[in-house]
Scaffold this motif. Structure first.
Motif, PDB file in Angstrom:
ATOM      1  N   ALA A  97      55.018  78.706  45.185  1.00  0.00           N
ATOM      2  CA  ALA A  97      54.652  79.676  46.552  1.00  0.00           C
ATOM      3  C   ALA A  97      55.732  81.060  45.793  1.00  0.00           C
ATOM      4  O   ALA A  97      55.368  82.228  46.092  1.00  0.00           O
ATOM      5  CB  ALA A  97      55.214  79.401  47.785  1.00  0.00           C
ATOM      6  N   GLN A  98      56.971  80.725  46.115  1.00  0.00           N
ATOM      7  CA  GLN A  98      57.978  82.077  45.572  1.00  0.00           C
ATOM      8  C   GLN A  98      57.790  82.486  44.447  1.00  0.00           C
ATOM      9  O   GLN A  98      57.673  83.460  44.110  1.00  0.00           O
ATOM     10  CB  GLN A  98      59.816  81.426  46.269  1.00  0.00           C
ATOM     11  CG  GLN A  98      59.953  80.865  47.563  1.00  0.00           C
ATOM     12  CD  GLN A  98      59.074  79.368  47.856  1.00  0.00           C
ATOM     13  OE1 GLN A  98      58.487  78.667  46.902  1.00  0.00           O
ATOM     14  NE2 GLN A  98      60.141  78.959  48.620  1.00  0.00           N
ATOM     15  N   LYS A  99      57.472  81.694  43.719  1.00  0.00           N
ATOM     16  CA  LYS A  99      56.939  82.199  42.064  1.00  0.00           C
ATOM     17  C   LYS A  99      55.979  82.920  41.788  1.00  0.00           C
ATOM     18  O   LYS A  99      56.079  83.361  40.497  1.00  0.00           O
ATOM     19  CB  LYS A  99      56.994  81.551  41.343  1.00  0.00           C
ATOM     20  CG  LYS A  99      58.576  79.788  40.988  1.00  0.00           C
ATOM     21  CD  LYS A  99      59.709  80.538  40.051  1.00  0.00           C
ATOM     22  CE  LYS A  99      60.843  79.367  40.035  1.00  0.00           C
ATOM     23  NZ  LYS A  99      61.796  80.741  40.328  1.00  0.00           N
ATOM     24  N   LEU A 100      54.760  82.678  42.073  1.00  0.00           N
ATOM     25  CA  LEU A 100      53.945  83.239  42.519  1.00  0.00           C
ATOM     26  C   LEU A 100      52.674  83.649  43.228  1.00  0.00           C
ATOM     27  O   LEU A 100      52.741  84.712  42.572  1.00  0.00           O
ATOM     28  CB  LEU A 100      52.350  81.855  42.138  1.00  0.00           C
ATOM     29  CG  LEU A 100      52.768  81.024  40.934  1.00  0.00           C
ATOM     30  CD1 LEU A 100      51.817  80.047  40.521  1.00  0.00           C
ATOM     31  CD2 LEU A 100      52.873  81.468  39.269  1.00  0.00           C
ATOM     32  N   ARG A 148      49.694  88.325  44.263  1.00  0.00           N
ATOM     33  CA  ARG A 148      49.764  89.547  46.304  1.00  0.00           C
ATOM     34  C   ARG A 148      50.010  91.092  45.791  1.00  0.00           C
ATOM     35  O   ARG A 148      50.726  92.289  45.741  1.00  0.00           O
ATOM     36  CB  ARG A 148      50.880  89.393  46.948  1.00  0.00           C
ATOM     37  CG  ARG A 148      50.087  87.840  47.630  1.00  0.00           C
ATOM     38  CD  ARG A 148      50.751  87.792  48.673  1.00  0.00           C
ATOM     39  NE  ARG A 148      50.838  86.611  49.889  1.00  0.00           N
ATOM     40  CZ  ARG A 148      50.829  85.405  50.478  1.00  0.00           C
ATOM     41  NH1 ARG A 148      51.660  86.281  50.982  1.00  0.00           N
ATOM     42  NH2 ARG A 148      50.425  84.864  50.615  1.00  0.00           N
ATOM     43  N   GLY A 149      51.237  90.921  44.335  1.00  0.00           N
ATOM     44  CA  GLY A 149      51.845  92.333  43.575  1.00  0.00           C
ATOM     45  C   GLY A 149      53.504  91.956  43.904  1.00  0.00           C
ATOM     46  O   GLY A 149      53.635  91.840  45.015  1.00  0.00           O
ATOM     47  N   PHE A 150      54.188  92.831  43.529  1.00  0.00           N
ATOM     48  CA  PHE A 150      56.013  92.844  43.791  1.00  0.00           C
ATOM     49  C   PHE A 150      56.140  93.805  44.953  1.00  0.00           C
ATOM     50  O   PHE A 150      56.796  93.848  45.560  1.00  0.00           O
ATOM     51  CB  PHE A 150      56.469  93.749  42.643  1.00  0.00           C
ATOM     52  CG  PHE A 150      56.436  92.371  41.717  1.00  0.00           C
ATOM     53  CD1 PHE A 150      56.852  90.903  41.692  1.00  0.00           C
ATOM     54  CD2 PHE A 150      55.653  92.698  40.804  1.00  0.00           C
ATOM     55  CE1 PHE A 150      57.289  90.122  40.576  1.00  0.00           C
ATOM     56  CE2 PHE A 150      55.948  91.374  39.629  1.00  0.00           C
ATOM     57  CZ  PHE A 150      56.449  90.383  39.601  1.00  0.00           C
ATOM     58  N   ASP A 151      54.882  94.729  45.350  1.00  0.00           N
ATOM     59  CA  ASP A 151      55.406  95.402  46.221  1.00  0.00           C
ATOM     60  C   ASP A 151      55.309  95.070  48.007  1.00  0.00           C
ATOM     61  O   ASP A 151      55.975  95.425  48.471  1.00  0.00           O
ATOM     62  CB  ASP A 151      54.701  97.106  46.387  1.00  0.00           C
ATOM     63  CG  ASP A 151      54.983  98.081  44.867  1.00  0.00           C
ATOM     64  OD1 ASP A 151      56.364  97.374  44.211  1.00  0.00           O
ATOM     65  OD2 ASP A 151      54.590  98.772  44.685  1.00  0.00           O
ATOM     66  N   ALA A 152      54.588  94.221  48.020  1.00  0.00           N
ATOM     67  CA  ALA A 152      54.118  92.993  49.096  1.00  0.00           C
ATOM     68  C   ALA A 152      55.325  92.830  49.309  1.00  0.00           C
ATOM     69  O   ALA A 152      55.806  92.707  50.778  1.00  0.00           O
ATOM     70  CB  ALA A 152      52.512  92.474  49.038  1.00  0.00           C
ATOM     71  N   GLU A 153      56.432  91.915  48.368  1.00  0.00           N
ATOM     72  CA  GLU A 153      57.300  91.540  49.459  1.00  0.00           C
ATOM     73  C   GLU A 153      58.302  92.993  49.671  1.00  0.00           C
ATOM     74  O   GLU A 153      58.768  91.769  50.419  1.00  0.00           O
ATOM     75  CB  GLU A 153      58.192  90.323  47.661  1.00  0.00           C
ATOM     76  CG  GLU A 153      57.343  89.491  47.523  1.00  0.00           C
ATOM     77  CD  GLU A 153      58.276  88.303  46.741  1.00  0.00           C
ATOM     78  OE1 GLU A 153      59.894  88.923  46.654  1.00  0.00           O
ATOM     79  OE2 GLU A 153      58.148  87.009  46.979  1.00  0.00           O
ATOM     80  N   SER A 154      57.904  93.435  49.055  1.00  0.00           N
ATOM     81  CA  SER A 154      59.361  94.194  49.599  1.00  0.00           C
ATOM     82  C   SER A 154      58.851  95.140  51.173  1.00  0.00           C
ATOM     83  O   SER A 154      59.351  96.601  52.031  1.00  0.00           O
ATOM     84  CB  SER A 154      60.014  95.356  48.451  1.00  0.00           C
ATOM     85  OG  SER A 154      58.631  96.228  47.758  1.00  0.00           O
ATOM     86  N   GLY A 155      57.477  94.902  51.276  1.00  0.00           N
ATOM     87  CA  GLY A 155      57.154  95.852  52.674  1.00  0.00           C
ATOM     88  C   GLY A 155      55.985  96.727  52.340  1.00  0.00           C
ATOM     89  O   GLY A 155      56.032  98.030  52.947  1.00  0.00           O
ATOM     90  N   GLY A 156      55.975  97.187  50.666  1.00  0.00           N
ATOM     91  CA  GLY A 156      54.993  98.083  50.026  1.00  0.00           C
ATOM     92  C   GLY A 156      55.738  99.466  50.162  1.00  0.00           C
ATOM     93  O   GLY A 156      55.083 100.419  50.501  1.00  0.00           O
ATOM     94  N   ASP A 157      56.893  99.451  50.202  1.00  0.00           N
ATOM     95  CA  ASP A 157      57.565 100.915  50.037  1.00  0.00           C
ATOM     96  C   ASP A 157      57.052 101.717  48.959  1.00  0.00           C
ATOM     97  O   ASP A 157      57.518 100.815  47.979  1.00  0.00           O
ATOM     98  CB  ASP A 157      59.237 100.675  50.345  1.00  0.00           C
ATOM     99  CG  ASP A 157      59.624 100.231  51.646  1.00  0.00           C
ATOM    100  OD1 ASP A 157      58.322 100.387  52.577  1.00  0.00           O
ATOM    101  OD2 ASP A 157      60.867 100.536  51.701  1.00  0.00           O
TER     102      ASP A 157
END
Length: 177
Positions: free
Chosen positions: A158-161, A166-175
């Motif tokens: 889950a953490q890798k895929l 979802r796109g890398f921006d989804a992890e950073s809160g979409g900034d």
């Protein structure tokens, strides 16, 4: 990976412990370091029957683990024995540790409504089935995007895929700036 003694190298004596506990003096030709430990190329003198019915002396060579089957001969120096050592790990390997095996495994669970129908695992996950073919990253991403497919949280699938799906921006809160 062959070990060839230097020209003029004379093998040195070494005690070989036979399966029944007897010790005989053999000859040491080479040493090799493997990931699981050292092995030594030794020979012991034996006899062989020839096709014409005679007996002749021969040398039988084998690789043995020194801690299990060999003892030094007192007063013998082993410094001249050709020795192959493992290459030291690179700085990257020392820092990051060993690499995980590549690939992904899809564990099919069945088709119950409202529940996951399959789980996607990293290839080395203890929960992954061993009798299923490995998937490439693209195949794993395709499978992960389908409804009913869950990503294993034990092995980190889950953490890798998730960031890729979802796109890398989804992890950073979409900034987005």
């Amino acid at each position: 990976m062959t070990t060839s003694p230097e020209p003029g190298f004379e093998p040195v004596p070494i005690r070989v412990v036979l399966p029944d506990g007897q010790e005989i003096v053999g000859r040491l030709y080479a040493r090799r370091q493997l990931p699981e430990g050292w092995v030594y190329l030794v020979s012991i003198p034996v006899y062989r029957n020839t096709t014409d019915g005679h007996v002749e002396p021969v040398e039988y060579r084998m690789w043995l683990r020194p801690q299990d089957h060999l003892r030094p001969v007192e007063g013998t120096s082993y410094d001249s024995v050709p020795t192959e050592r493992l290459a030291p790990p690179s700085l990257v390997e020392q820092t990051l540790g060993p690499r995980r095996p590549s690939g992904w495994v899809l564990e099919k669970l069945g088709g119950r409504t409202g529940r996951s129908q399959a789980v996607l695992h990293a290839a080395d996950c203890g929960e992954a089935p061993t009798d299923t073919p490995r998937l490439s990253l693209d195949q794993a991403l395709d499978a992960a995007g389908r409804p009913g497919i869950r990503l294993c949280s034990i092995c980190g699938a889950a953490q890798k895929l998730d960031p890729v799906l979802r796109g890398f921006d989804a992890e950073s809160g979409g900034d987005e700036r």
